[in-house]
Each structure stands twice: as C-alpha cells, then as structure tokens.
Scaffold this motif. Structure first.
Motif, PDB file in Angstrom:
ATOM      1  N   LYS A  90      11.391  54.122 -41.850  1.00 30.71           N
ATOM      2  CA  LYS A  90      10.632  55.464 -41.131  1.00 30.71           C
ATOM      3  C   LYS A  90      11.841  56.044 -40.809  1.00 30.71           C
ATOM      4  O   LYS A  90      12.425  55.707 -39.881  1.00 30.71           O
ATOM      5  CB  LYS A  90       9.400  54.734 -40.444  1.00 30.71           C
ATOM      6  N   LEU A  91      11.786  57.226 -41.328  1.00 31.40           N
ATOM      7  CA  LEU A  91      12.672  58.193 -40.916  1.00 31.40           C
ATOM      8  C   LEU A  91      11.836  59.273 -40.052  1.00 31.40           C
ATOM      9  O   LEU A  91      10.391  59.262 -40.017  1.00 31.40           O
ATOM     10  CB  LEU A  91      13.729  59.321 -42.285  1.00 31.40           C
ATOM     11  N   ARG A  92      12.635  60.374 -39.429  1.00 30.78           N
ATOM     12  CA  ARG A  92      11.454  61.067 -38.992  1.00 30.78           C
ATOM     13  C   ARG A  92      11.020  61.737 -39.900  1.00 30.78           C
ATOM     14  O   ARG A  92       9.622  62.053 -39.567  1.00 30.78           O
ATOM     15  CB  ARG A  92      12.729  62.376 -38.717  1.00 30.78           C
TER      16      ARG A  92
END
Length: 139
Positions: A90-92
């Motif tokens: 999960k990235l931003r």
C-alpha cells in the motif's frame, strides 16, 4: 582511492578481497597469474604477492559449481519454479499487488518479490482465467 571502483562496486564498502581462485602460474617470486571467473575476464589476471592471501584448507569448505544452460548469445532464461506468497503493498495513492516467486536456475533458494502485472505479461500460463484467483482474503 576516491572515485575508484573495486570489483564492480564503488565506495568504502566495496570488497577488498575476493576468492579463492587457483594460481595458474608463478611468473616470478613476486608475481602470480590467477584463474579468474568469466565475469572478471576484463581484469588483468597477474597479481603481486602482497595482494594475495594464503588459503587455509578446510575439509568442510566445499564449493559446489552450478551448471546453467546458455544459449548461443551467452544468455539464459530465468524460469520461475513456483509462486510462494502474495501481498499488496500500500502506497499513498495506490495499491501494488506483489508475488513472491521462487526461481529455478539457482543452486540455493532464490526468491524475489515481483509485480503481479509483470508476471502476468511474462508468464500468462501461471494465472487461470478466473479473475478472483488472488483475492483480498488470501493476502
């Protein structure tokens, strides 16, 4: 030695000593010709005696060589052995599905995290037609 590369690595953490390698010929009392591997063929293979260390024989230290089938242009194809695990990074702003892949052409266990979309392009036979093959519950 500022800015010098040593054995393909630049910086103070570059390996200073590598080996062990066989001595092919004693050129004079202070110079020895050493059998280097193919990936170091561009390096001069004659060394001063001060750059060499004695190898202390250990009967438990056995180096196994691995045989890799090469094509005519000296390349080989990495083949995946199996998919070991999966996760979603999960990235931003987005989620990246990753697969942990066990590779075949290595003597030891060699696993890497690969992007799922890249693996689908290279190895479409791994993925069934069912789009729910990798669900959120398995991760």
């Amino acid at each position: 030695m500022k800015g010098q590369t040593r054995f393909g690595t630049k910086g103070k953490l570059a390996p200073q000593y590598i080996g062990p390698y066989d001595i092919i010929e004693k050129i004079n009392p202070m110079a020895y010709q050493v059998a280097l591997p193919l990936d170091m063929e561009l390096m001069h293979n004659v060394f001063h005696a001060s750059m060499l260390w004695d190898y202390l024989r250990d009967p438990l230290h056995v180096i196994k060589s691995t045989h890799v089938l090469l094509s005519d242009d000296y390349m080989y194809e990495e083949r995946r052995n199996q998919i070991v695990n999966q996760r979603i990074k999960k990235l931003r702003n987005k989620d990246i599905p990753l697969l942990k892949v066990d590779w075949q052409n290595h003597g030891a266990i060699y696993v890497t995290w690969e992007r799922e979309d890249d693996m689908k392009k290279k190895y479409p036979e791994l993925f069934p037609l069912d789009p729910t093959f990798f669900s959120e519950e398995d991760v």
